[in-house]
Design a protein around this motif. Structure first.
Motif, PDB file in Angstrom:
ATOM      1  N   ASP A  12       0.940  -1.347   0.358  1.00  0.00           N
ATOM      2  CA  ASP A  12       0.402  -0.217   0.432  1.00  0.00           C
ATOM      3  C   ASP A  12       0.895   0.914   0.155  1.00  0.00           C
ATOM      4  OD1 ASP A  12      -2.286  -1.496   0.236  1.00  0.00           O
ATOM      5  OD2 ASP A  12      -2.211  -1.446   2.145  1.00  0.00           O
ATOM      6  N   CYS A  13       0.384   2.628  -0.936  1.00  0.00           N
ATOM      7  CA  CYS A  13       0.915   3.188  -0.482  1.00  0.00           C
ATOM      8  C   CYS A  13       0.616   4.012  -0.748  1.00  0.00           C
ATOM      9  CB  CYS A  13       2.503   3.440  -1.619  1.00  0.00           C
ATOM     10  SG  CYS A  13       2.047   2.964  -3.666  1.00  0.00           S
ATOM     11  N   ALA A  14       1.141   5.816  -1.268  1.00  0.00           N
ATOM     12  CA  ALA A  14      -0.069   7.147  -1.387  1.00  0.00           C
ATOM     13  C   ALA A  14       0.136   7.183  -3.629  1.00  0.00           C
ATOM     14  CB  ALA A  14       0.520   8.345  -0.779  1.00  0.00           C
ATOM     15  N   GLU A  15       1.396   6.398  -3.896  1.00  0.00           N
ATOM     16  CA  GLU A  15       1.639   7.130  -4.881  1.00  0.00           C
ATOM     17  C   GLU A  15       2.311   6.219  -5.599  1.00  0.00           C
ATOM     18  OE1 GLU A  15       2.695  11.633  -6.506  1.00  0.00           O
ATOM     19  OE2 GLU A  15       3.903  10.634  -3.762  1.00  0.00           O
ATOM     20  N   GLN A  31       5.390  -3.013 -16.848  1.00  0.00           N
ATOM     21  CA  GLN A  31       3.977  -3.031 -15.838  1.00  0.00           C
ATOM     22  C   GLN A  31       3.407  -4.071 -16.635  1.00  0.00           C
ATOM     23  OE1 GLN A  31       2.212   0.528 -15.965  1.00  0.00           O
ATOM     24  NE2 GLN A  31       3.756   1.853 -14.620  1.00  0.00           N
ATOM     25  N   THR A  32       2.721  -5.373 -15.788  1.00  0.00           N
ATOM     26  CA  THR A  32       1.535  -5.984 -16.510  1.00  0.00           C
ATOM     27  C   THR A  32       0.386  -5.492 -16.276  1.00  0.00           C
ATOM     28  OG1 THR A  32       2.099  -7.480 -14.206  1.00  0.00           O
ATOM     29  CG2 THR A  32       2.805  -7.963 -16.235  1.00  0.00           C
ATOM     30  N   VAL A  33       0.207  -4.429 -15.438  1.00  0.00           N
ATOM     31  CA  VAL A  33      -1.911  -4.515 -14.942  1.00  0.00           C
ATOM     32  C   VAL A  33      -1.022  -2.853 -14.357  1.00  0.00           C
ATOM     33  CG1 VAL A  33      -3.972  -4.644 -12.837  1.00  0.00           C
ATOM     34  CG2 VAL A  33      -2.190  -6.239 -13.423  1.00  0.00           C
ATOM     35  N   ALA A  34      -2.558  -1.958 -15.199  1.00  0.00           N
ATOM     36  CA  ALA A  34      -2.432  -0.685 -14.251  1.00  0.00           C
ATOM     37  C   ALA A  34      -3.157  -0.100 -14.936  1.00  0.00           C
ATOM     38  CB  ALA A  34      -1.468   0.105 -15.306  1.00  0.00           C
ATOM     39  N   SER A  35      -4.312   0.250 -12.978  1.00  0.00           N
ATOM     40  CA  SER A  35      -5.276   0.821 -13.288  1.00  0.00           C
ATOM     41  C   SER A  35      -4.618   2.046 -12.320  1.00  0.00           C
ATOM     42  CB  SER A  35      -6.102  -0.243 -12.675  1.00  0.00           C
ATOM     43  OG  SER A  35      -6.085  -0.145 -11.295  1.00  0.00           O
ATOM     44  N   ALA A  36      -6.394   2.704 -12.319  1.00  0.00           N
ATOM     45  CA  ALA A  36      -6.705   3.735 -11.744  1.00  0.00           C
ATOM     46  C   ALA A  36      -5.790   3.689  -9.972  1.00  0.00           C
ATOM     47  CB  ALA A  36      -7.812   4.505 -11.193  1.00  0.00           C
ATOM     48  N   ASN A  37      -5.820   2.519  -9.303  1.00  0.00           N
ATOM     49  CA  ASN A  37      -5.333   2.132  -7.529  1.00  0.00           C
ATOM     50  C   ASN A  37      -4.601   1.029  -7.755  1.00  0.00           C
ATOM     51  OD1 ASN A  37      -7.240   4.238  -6.308  1.00  0.00           O
ATOM     52  ND2 ASN A  37      -8.579   2.957  -7.038  1.00  0.00           N
ATOM     53  N   LEU A  38      -4.087   0.170  -8.668  1.00  0.00           N
ATOM     54  CA  LEU A  38      -2.987  -0.657  -8.936  1.00  0.00           C
ATOM     55  C   LEU A  38      -2.309  -0.659 -10.242  1.00  0.00           C
ATOM     56  CD1 LEU A  38      -2.465  -3.226  -7.157  1.00  0.00           C
ATOM     57  CD2 LEU A  38      -3.559  -4.135  -8.949  1.00  0.00           C
ATOM     58  N   ARG A  52      -0.935  -0.749  -4.377  1.00  0.00           N
ATOM     59  CA  ARG A  52      -2.192  -0.580  -4.413  1.00  0.00           C
ATOM     60  C   ARG A  52      -2.347   1.276  -3.537  1.00  0.00           C
ATOM     61  NH1 ARG A  52      -6.626  -0.341  -0.645  1.00  0.00           N
ATOM     62  NH2 ARG A  52      -4.666  -0.788   1.105  1.00  0.00           N
ATOM     63  N   ARG A  53      -2.982   2.171  -4.515  1.00  0.00           N
ATOM     64  CA  ARG A  53      -3.422   3.376  -3.508  1.00  0.00           C
ATOM     65  C   ARG A  53      -4.264   3.345  -2.570  1.00  0.00           C
ATOM     66  NH1 ARG A  53      -2.629   6.850  -6.608  1.00  0.00           N
ATOM     67  NH2 ARG A  53      -3.266   6.706  -8.886  1.00  0.00           N
ATOM     68  N   ASP A  54      -3.601   3.950  -1.626  1.00  0.00           N
ATOM     69  CA  ASP A  54      -4.221   4.589   0.011  1.00  0.00           C
ATOM     70  C   ASP A  54      -3.808   5.724   0.199  1.00  0.00           C
ATOM     71  OD1 ASP A  54      -4.510   4.256   2.263  1.00  0.00           O
ATOM     72  OD2 ASP A  54      -4.234   2.517   3.561  1.00  0.00           O
ATOM     73  N   VAL A  55      -4.233   6.362  -0.068  1.00  0.00           N
ATOM     74  CA  VAL A  55      -4.132   7.966   0.301  1.00  0.00           C
ATOM     75  C   VAL A  55      -4.151   7.771   2.019  1.00  0.00           C
ATOM     76  CG1 VAL A  55      -5.106   9.021  -1.233  1.00  0.00           C
ATOM     77  CG2 VAL A  55      -6.388   8.218   0.691  1.00  0.00           C
ATOM     78  N   ASN A  56      -3.998   7.141   2.460  1.00  0.00           N
ATOM     79  CA  ASN A  56      -3.845   7.362   3.921  1.00  0.00           C
ATOM     80  C   ASN A  56      -2.607   6.431   4.221  1.00  0.00           C
ATOM     81  OD1 ASN A  56      -6.037   9.338   4.527  1.00  0.00           O
ATOM     82  ND2 ASN A  56      -7.347   7.391   4.150  1.00  0.00           N
ATOM     83  N   ALA A  57      -2.052   5.982   3.396  1.00  0.00           N
ATOM     84  CA  ALA A  57      -0.649   5.007   3.737  1.00  0.00           C
ATOM     85  C   ALA A  57       0.080   5.545   4.628  1.00  0.00           C
ATOM     86  CB  ALA A  57      -0.531   4.951   2.764  1.00  0.00           C
ATOM     87  N   THR A  58       0.461   5.288   5.200  1.00  0.00           N
ATOM     88  CA  THR A  58       1.616   5.855   6.555  1.00  0.00           C
ATOM     89  C   THR A  58       3.045   4.738   6.139  1.00  0.00           C
ATOM     90  OG1 THR A  58       0.186   6.275   8.429  1.00  0.00           O
ATOM     91  CG2 THR A  58       2.620   5.955   9.049  1.00  0.00           C
ATOM     92  N   PRO A  59       4.252   5.498   5.768  1.00  0.00           N
ATOM     93  CA  PRO A  59       5.523   4.536   5.769  1.00  0.00           C
ATOM     94  C   PRO A  59       5.581   3.627   6.863  1.00  0.00           C
ATOM     95  CG  PRO A  59       5.958   7.063   5.180  1.00  0.00           C
ATOM     96  CD  PRO A  59       4.739   7.303   5.672  1.00  0.00           C
ATOM     97  N   PRO A  60       5.770   3.037   6.715  1.00  0.00           N
ATOM     98  CA  PRO A  60       6.568   2.188   8.400  1.00  0.00           C
ATOM     99  C   PRO A  60       7.945   2.874   8.363  1.00  0.00           C
ATOM    100  CG  PRO A  60       6.849   0.237   6.519  1.00  0.00           C
ATOM    101  CD  PRO A  60       6.164   1.787   6.348  1.00  0.00           C
ATOM    102  N   SER A  61       8.082   2.376  10.437  1.00  0.00           N
ATOM    103  CA  SER A  61       9.050   2.922  11.121  1.00  0.00           C
ATOM    104  C   SER A  61       9.989   1.697  11.090  1.00  0.00           C
ATOM    105  CB  SER A  61       8.834   3.452  12.016  1.00  0.00           C
ATOM    106  OG  SER A  61       7.807   2.609  12.996  1.00  0.00           O
ATOM    107  N   TRP A  62       9.993   0.595  10.952  1.00  0.00           N
ATOM    108  CA  TRP A  62      10.672  -0.895  11.283  1.00  0.00           C
ATOM    109  C   TRP A  62      11.898  -0.189  11.045  1.00  0.00           C
ATOM    110  CZ3 TRP A  62      14.783  -3.259   8.757  1.00  0.00           C
ATOM    111  CH2 TRP A  62      14.824  -4.483   8.923  1.00  0.00           C
ATOM    112  N   PRO A  63      13.584   0.138  11.664  1.00  0.00           N
ATOM    113  CA  PRO A  63      12.925  -0.710  13.154  1.00  0.00           C
ATOM    114  C   PRO A  63      12.420  -0.648  13.995  1.00  0.00           C
ATOM    115  CG  PRO A  63      14.939  -0.631  12.804  1.00  0.00           C
ATOM    116  CD  PRO A  63      14.758   0.303  11.598  1.00  0.00           C
ATOM    117  N   ARG A  64      12.032   0.562  14.659  1.00  0.00           N
ATOM    118  CA  ARG A  64      11.431   1.532  15.558  1.00  0.00           C
ATOM    119  C   ARG A  64      10.486   0.480  15.639  1.00  0.00           C
ATOM    120  NH1 ARG A  64      12.686   5.280  12.252  1.00  0.00           N
ATOM    121  NH2 ARG A  64      10.972   5.800  11.868  1.00  0.00           N
ATOM    122  N   PRO A  65       9.840   0.272  16.847  1.00  0.00           N
ATOM    123  CA  PRO A  65       8.691  -0.567  17.290  1.00  0.00           C
ATOM    124  C   PRO A  65       7.443   0.023  17.085  1.00  0.00           C
ATOM    125  CG  PRO A  65       9.176   0.114  19.292  1.00  0.00           C
ATOM    126  CD  PRO A  65      10.855   0.121  17.921  1.00  0.00           C
TER     127      PRO A  65
END
Length: 130
Positions: A12-15, A31-38, A52-65
């Motif tokens: 999941d990601c914003a862009e 690219q094998t598949v391209a749509s508005a959200n994937l 996959r488009r998720d406008v609210n995606a938050t980047p992971p903070s790994w290795p921080r908990p």
């Protein structure tokens, strides 16, 4: 009879278009598949990954908990230094998670959207001498 024929890792990601471009170059893929959200790509060796488009995606903070590891992808390479140069040139960032002393067979990175992945040295195929 096998029910599941193949799988694909989906991040999941914003862009998704921008993140797919990073992995398309890294994996020498297409690219094998391209749509508005994937967007899905297939690497030169057949590995498939999608974004996959998720406008609210938050980047992971790994290795921080907090908001830690959400997904993990591992790529096998023959040359860690060459892989690192390529990853950084495409906008990826090294993640320092261990003492830098001594040789290592893997290195951690984050892609431009913050997803972590590991690049692991291919094990030697020749039998050990001795």
């Amino acid at each position: 009879m096998t029910l599941v024929k193949a799988g694909v890792v989906v991040l999941d990601c914003a862009e998704p278009e921008k993140l797919a471009a990073f992995y398309e170059e890294l994996l020498d893929g297409e690219q094998t598949v391209a749509s508005a959200n994937l967007v899905q790509i297939r690497g030169a060796d057949g590995f498939r990954i999608a974004f996959r488009r998720d406008v609210n995606a938050t980047p992971p903070s790994w290795p921080r908990p907090e908001n830690s590891l959400q997904a993990h992808v591992e790529f096998m390479v023959d040359d860690l230094d060459a892989a690192e140069r390529r990853i950084v040139s495409l906008g990826g960032r090294p993640i320092e998670t261990r003492d830098a002393v001594g040789p290592h067979e893997e290195r951690g990175y984050s892609d431009p959207s913050g997803h972590s992945f590991t690049v692991r040295l291919n094990p030697p195929t020749a039998p050990k001498q001795g």
